[in-house]
Design a protein around this motif. Structure first.
Motif, short mmCIF file in Angstrom:
data_model
loop_
_atom_site.label_atom_id
_atom_site.label_comp_id
_atom_site.label_asym_id
_atom_site.label_seq_id
_atom_site.Cartn_x
_atom_site.Cartn_y
_atom_site.Cartn_z
N ASP A 7 0.83 -1.21 0.00
CA ASP A 7 0.00 0.00 0.00
C ASP A 7 0.87 1.26 0.00
O ASP A 7 0.59 2.22 -0.72
CB ASP A 7 -0.93 0.02 1.22
CG ASP A 7 -2.01 -1.04 1.17
OD1 ASP A 7 -2.26 -1.60 0.08
OD2 ASP A 7 -2.60 -1.32 2.24
N ILE A 8 1.91 1.24 0.81
CA ILE A 8 2.83 2.38 0.88
C ILE A 8 3.52 2.59 -0.47
O ILE A 8 3.58 3.72 -0.98
CB ILE A 8 3.86 2.19 2.01
CG1 ILE A 8 3.17 2.29 3.39
CG2 ILE A 8 5.01 3.19 1.89
CD1 ILE A 8 4.04 1.84 4.56
N ALA A 9 4.03 1.53 -1.06
CA ALA A 9 4.74 1.63 -2.35
C ALA A 9 3.80 2.13 -3.44
O ALA A 9 4.18 2.98 -4.25
CB ALA A 9 5.33 0.27 -2.72
N ASN A 10 2.57 1.61 -3.47
CA ASN A 10 1.61 2.07 -4.47
C ASN A 10 1.26 3.54 -4.27
O ASN A 10 1.12 4.30 -5.23
CB ASN A 10 0.34 1.21 -4.45
CG ASN A 10 0.57 -0.15 -5.04
OD1 ASN A 10 1.36 -0.32 -5.97
ND2 ASN A 10 -0.11 -1.16 -4.51
N HIS A 11 1.14 3.95 -3.01
CA HIS A 11 0.85 5.35 -2.71
C HIS A 11 1.99 6.25 -3.21
O HIS A 11 1.75 7.28 -3.85
CB HIS A 11 0.65 5.56 -1.20
CG HIS A 11 0.45 6.99 -0.82
ND1 HIS A 11 -0.77 7.60 -0.85
CD2 HIS A 11 1.35 7.93 -0.44
CE1 HIS A 11 -0.62 8.87 -0.50
NE2 HIS A 11 0.65 9.09 -0.23
N GLU A 22 8.57 9.93 -13.68
CA GLU A 22 8.51 8.61 -14.28
C GLU A 22 8.81 7.58 -13.19
O GLU A 22 9.77 7.74 -12.43
CB GLU A 22 9.54 8.49 -15.40
CG GLU A 22 9.44 7.21 -16.18
CD GLU A 22 10.44 7.18 -17.33
OE1 GLU A 22 10.91 6.07 -17.63
OE2 GLU A 22 10.75 8.25 -17.90
N VAL A 23 7.99 6.53 -13.11
CA VAL A 23 8.09 5.57 -12.01
C VAL A 23 8.18 4.15 -12.53
O VAL A 23 7.44 3.75 -13.43
CB VAL A 23 6.87 5.70 -11.07
CG1 VAL A 23 6.89 4.63 -9.99
CG2 VAL A 23 6.79 7.09 -10.47
N THR A 24 9.09 3.38 -11.95
CA THR A 24 9.15 1.94 -12.15
C THR A 24 8.92 1.32 -10.78
O THR A 24 9.64 1.63 -9.83
CB THR A 24 10.54 1.51 -12.68
OG1 THR A 24 10.79 2.18 -13.91
CG2 THR A 24 10.61 0.01 -12.87
N LEU A 25 7.92 0.47 -10.66
CA LEU A 25 7.57 -0.15 -9.37
C LEU A 25 7.88 -1.63 -9.44
O LEU A 25 7.36 -2.33 -10.32
CB LEU A 25 6.09 0.10 -9.07
CG LEU A 25 5.53 -0.39 -7.76
CD1 LEU A 25 6.21 0.32 -6.59
CD2 LEU A 25 4.03 -0.13 -7.70
N GLU A 26 8.75 -2.10 -8.54
CA GLU A 26 9.14 -3.51 -8.52
C GLU A 26 9.22 -4.01 -7.09
O GLU A 26 9.52 -3.25 -6.18
CB GLU A 26 10.53 -3.70 -9.15
CG GLU A 26 10.62 -3.36 -10.61
CD GLU A 26 12.03 -3.57 -11.16
OE1 GLU A 26 12.94 -3.95 -10.40
OE2 GLU A 26 12.21 -3.35 -12.37
N VAL A 42 15.82 6.29 -6.09
CA VAL A 42 15.27 5.00 -5.67
C VAL A 42 14.60 5.19 -4.32
O VAL A 42 15.17 5.83 -3.43
CB VAL A 42 16.41 3.95 -5.53
CG1 VAL A 42 15.87 2.64 -5.01
CG2 VAL A 42 17.13 3.76 -6.85
N VAL A 43 13.41 4.64 -4.19
CA VAL A 43 12.73 4.61 -2.90
C VAL A 43 12.52 3.15 -2.53
O VAL A 43 11.89 2.40 -3.28
CB VAL A 43 11.37 5.34 -2.93
CG1 VAL A 43 10.68 5.26 -1.57
CG2 VAL A 43 11.54 6.80 -3.35
N VAL A 44 13.09 2.75 -1.42
CA VAL A 44 12.95 1.37 -0.95
C VAL A 44 11.88 1.34 0.14
O VAL A 44 11.94 2.11 1.10
CB VAL A 44 14.29 0.83 -0.39
CG1 VAL A 44 14.10 -0.55 0.24
CG2 VAL A 44 15.34 0.79 -1.48
N ALA A 45 10.91 0.45 -0.04
CA ALA A 45 9.88 0.22 0.98
C ALA A 45 10.06 -1.20 1.50
O ALA A 45 10.06 -2.15 0.74
CB ALA A 45 8.48 0.40 0.40
N THR A 46 10.25 -1.32 2.80
CA THR A 46 10.51 -2.62 3.41
C THR A 46 9.77 -2.74 4.73
O THR A 46 9.43 -1.74 5.35
CB THR A 46 12.02 -2.85 3.63
OG1 THR A 46 12.24 -4.17 4.12
CG2 THR A 46 12.59 -1.84 4.62
N TYR A 47 9.54 -3.94 5.15
CA TYR A 47 9.01 -4.13 6.50
C TYR A 47 10.09 -4.77 7.35
O TYR A 47 11.08 -5.29 6.84
CB TYR A 47 7.73 -4.98 6.50
CG TYR A 47 7.88 -6.41 6.00
CD1 TYR A 47 8.16 -7.44 6.89
CD2 TYR A 47 7.72 -6.72 4.66
CE1 TYR A 47 8.29 -8.76 6.45
CE2 TYR A 47 7.84 -8.03 4.21
CZ TYR A 47 8.12 -9.03 5.10
OH TYR A 47 8.25 -10.33 4.66
#
Length: 137
Positions: A7-11, A22-26, A42-47
């Motif tokens: 949810d955070i990454a999609n937001h 321009e966004v690449t989501l992986e 680069v934005v890293v989303a992790t738990y």
């Protein structure tokens, strides 16, 4: 596992797109750390898993980062955890330290979210994204 970071990454992706980026989501498990220097930011989303551990699916990516020269690539890190754990958000800290050690250029303070992001968390995440955008100008 819970979908909180998805949810955070999609937001973040939606917010950046709204701001003409321009966004690449992986997913980290599908991302090659050696490709990161090809990106402007680069934005890293992790738990954070269990007692402050990296998620299993992020371990290979994290280990590969040790051999990557980010060449001043801008970055930010965000992630969910539970404040009830003594090691709240430690995976966010690990990634922040490693991206800095890999010669990255931290564009914004890291953001830790207590479990599921709420309205205030999304405001902090948007602010983080704004700093990333500013760093690219």
């Amino acid at each position: 596992m819970t979908g909180h970071n998805e949810d955070i990454a999609n937001h973040i992706a939606d917010y950046l797109k709204k701001n003409k980026q321009e966004v690449t989501l992986e997913q980290l498990v599908d991302t090659d750390a050696y490709d990161l220097p090809d990106y402007d930011a680069v934005v890293v989303a992790t738990y954070t898993y269990h007692d402050g551990d990296l998620p299993d699916e992020a371990e290979d990516f994290y280990e590969d980062l040790k051999d990557v020269d980010l060449k001043r690539t801008k970055f930010a890190v965000v992630g969910s955890s539970s404040k009830s754990h003594i090691h709240y958000g430690r995976a966010v800290d690990y990634f922040t330290m490693q991206l800095n050690s890999s010669n990255g250029d931290q564009a914004a303070d890291s953001v830790k979210v207590d479990q599921e992001a709420d309205e205030d968390d999304f405001k902090r995440i948007d602010q983080m994204a704004d700093y990333v955008i500013k760093s690219l100008q």
